[in-house]
Design an enzyme around this catalytic site. Structure first.
Site, mmCIF file in Angstrom:
data_model
loop_
_atom_site.group_PDB
_atom_site.id
_atom_site.type_symbol
_atom_site.label_atom_id
_atom_site.label_comp_id
_atom_site.label_asym_id
_atom_site.label_seq_id
_atom_site.Cartn_x
_atom_site.Cartn_y
_atom_site.Cartn_z
ATOM 1 C CB ILE A 365 -0.938 0.011 1.238
ATOM 2 C CG1 ILE A 365 -1.748 -1.285 1.298
ATOM 3 C CG2 ILE A 365 -1.867 1.216 1.207
ATOM 4 C CD1 ILE A 365 -2.435 -1.499 2.631
ATOM 5 C CE1 TYR A 366 5.340 5.549 2.953
ATOM 6 C CE2 TYR A 366 7.006 4.155 1.942
ATOM 7 C CZ TYR A 366 6.632 5.354 2.520
ATOM 8 O OH TYR A 366 7.542 6.362 2.646
ATOM 9 N N GLY A 367 4.195 1.511 -0.864
ATOM 10 C CA GLY A 367 4.848 1.521 -2.176
ATOM 11 C C GLY A 367 5.950 2.546 -2.326
#
Length: 435
Positions: A365-367
């Site tokens: 999600i952070y990526g």
């Protein structure tokens, strides 16, 4: 007399026996000549990108900063020999000392190794970077008779935006060590080396890259006080089996499972090998018939799980040619090991802890990046005792270009310079020779 009763056989990345019956303490960063030389060169060596500096001077651009009208048309590459000679005289402390400057790429790159005297007389390893940056600056000014109004532009080419920024951002000088201010705690300097750097230095050889990373990581563990008393044996066993392919364990596991294996089959192979080597034995049975395994040597079992984690990474990430699977491999190999044996996984659960946060920060999600730009100093990957990052290096060496930040884009200069030093390019062989 050997400090520990353990002996190991050292094999190379082709499964060839290099040296047998090696006492465990002979692979210690404190005693092994090959490792000591690698650490010395790591602290003393700085790459100078003369081609990059020449391009910067023509445009007046350093990193993301540009000053229009301040360009200088200086042919640095064509004058590399003269610049090298001037730098050597400035860096050398005494006649015949261990100062060395090598030229690569037709003068586009210089690899400068400052004399040990400069590091010995310094509190930190900054001395190499600052000495080389200063020498390069003055050598160019002297070679081309640059006046006082343009000297600052030359200085910016080799010092980047320092001291306006904390680090020399945009500098044509590069060390594989980050600046001390970026180290997140005591003894983290050698662990603050990007995975992609190790990948490129070893020319994308997964086992050699893992060995180089493991050397930095475990030397860091010694530096931060994690290898004192009984813990010294624990760290050396981890280093031997995961990083240096002791008893050919990593190689054998990969060979057995490489063609059609999975993380699960590597678990099975490791447990079979541990039983065969009498590292673990079957213990009590639960009501369901589940067998709990026991070990009289948890440190050795931990080393076996570290080797298994490395092998599972190579099998899984190698099959897909993607580095992104390394975090899930770190997690689920050890989860399966714990379910299979009832014994703790690698680093007693900390590798699984690293894996959970790592998958989020690297590509979920952070990526925010990819596995290759992580290091053992990072808030996510630092918690395992030097056994997480070598797996990341192996995964990135096997990757076929799936990362946002590929090794070629972040670390090519290290392949073209540090990768030409035998101790860095083939650490397994040189460490075995020193044992």
């Amino acid at each position: 007399m050997a400090k520990f009763s353990d002996t190991i056989d050292l094999y190379d990345d082709q499964g060839k026996l290099l040296k047998s019956g090696v006492a465990l303490d002979k692979i210690s960063p404190l005693t092994n000549p090959g490792i000591k030389k690698m650490i010395s060169l790591t602290k003393r060596t700085v790459a100078v990108n003369l081609g990059g500096a020449e391009a910067f001077l023509k445009t007046g651009k350093a990193g993301k900063n540009q000053i229009p009208g301040r360009g200088l048309n200086l042919d640095l590459v064509a004058n590399a020999g003269a610049i090298k000679e001037k730098m050597f005289k400035m860096l050398q402390v005494t006649e015949g000392d261990d100062t060395e400057i090598k030229e690569f790429g037709g003068g586009k790159l210089l690899l400068c190794t400052v004399p040990s005297a400069r590091i010995d007389a310094a509190a930190t390893y900054d001395a190499a970077m600052t000495a080389v940056s200063a020498a390069a600056t003055y050598a160019v000014i002297d070679q081309f008779n640059v006046d006082m109004f343009n000297g600052s532009t030359v200085k910016a080419a080799f010092w980047g935006t320092y001291p306006q920024t904390m680090d020399p951002s945009g500098s044509a000088c590069a060390s594989i060590l980050s600046i001390p201010q970026n180290n997140e705690g005591l003894g983290y300097a050698l662990r603050n080396i990007q995975a992609n750097h190790c990948v490129m230095i070893t020319n994308k050889n997964a086992m050699q890259g893992a060995a180089l990373s493991a050397t930095f990581e475990q030397a860091g563990e010694f530096e931060m006080g994690a290898a004192i008393g009984p813990f010294e044996r624990a760290q050396l066993l981890l280093y031997a089996y995961q990083g240096l392919n002791a008893n050919n364990l990593v190689y054998d596991l990969v060979k057995k499972n490489g063609a059609s294996g999975t993380i699960g089959t590597v678990v099975q192979s490791l447990v079979e090998r541990a039983i065969e080597d009498k590292v673990i034995t079957a213990g009590k049975k639960g009501p369901s018939g589940y067998t709990f395994y026991e070990t009289k040597d948890p440190m050795l079992w931990n080393a076996y799980t570290a080797a298994g984690t490395m092998a599972a990474t190579m099998v899984n990430c190698g099959a897909g040619r993607f580095a992104q699977a390394v975090s899930s491999t770190l997690l689920y190999f050890n989860d399966l090991i714990e379910h299979e044996t009832g014994l703790p996984g690698c680093d007693y659960g900390r590798v699984m802890g690293v894996a959970v946060g790592f998958s989020f920060f690297s590509h979920s999600i952070y990526g925010g990046g990819g596995p290759g730009i992580f290091n053992g100093n990072h808030v996510v990957t630092r918690h395992a005792a030097g056994v997480g990052l070598p797996c990341i290096v192996a995964a990135c060496a096997l990757d076929a270009g799936t990362q946002m930040f590929t090794p070629e884009s972040t670390s090519k200069v290290y392949q073209d310079t540090f990768g030409k030093i035998p101790e860095f390019a083939q650490p397994i062989q040189h460490i075995a020779q020193g044992a």
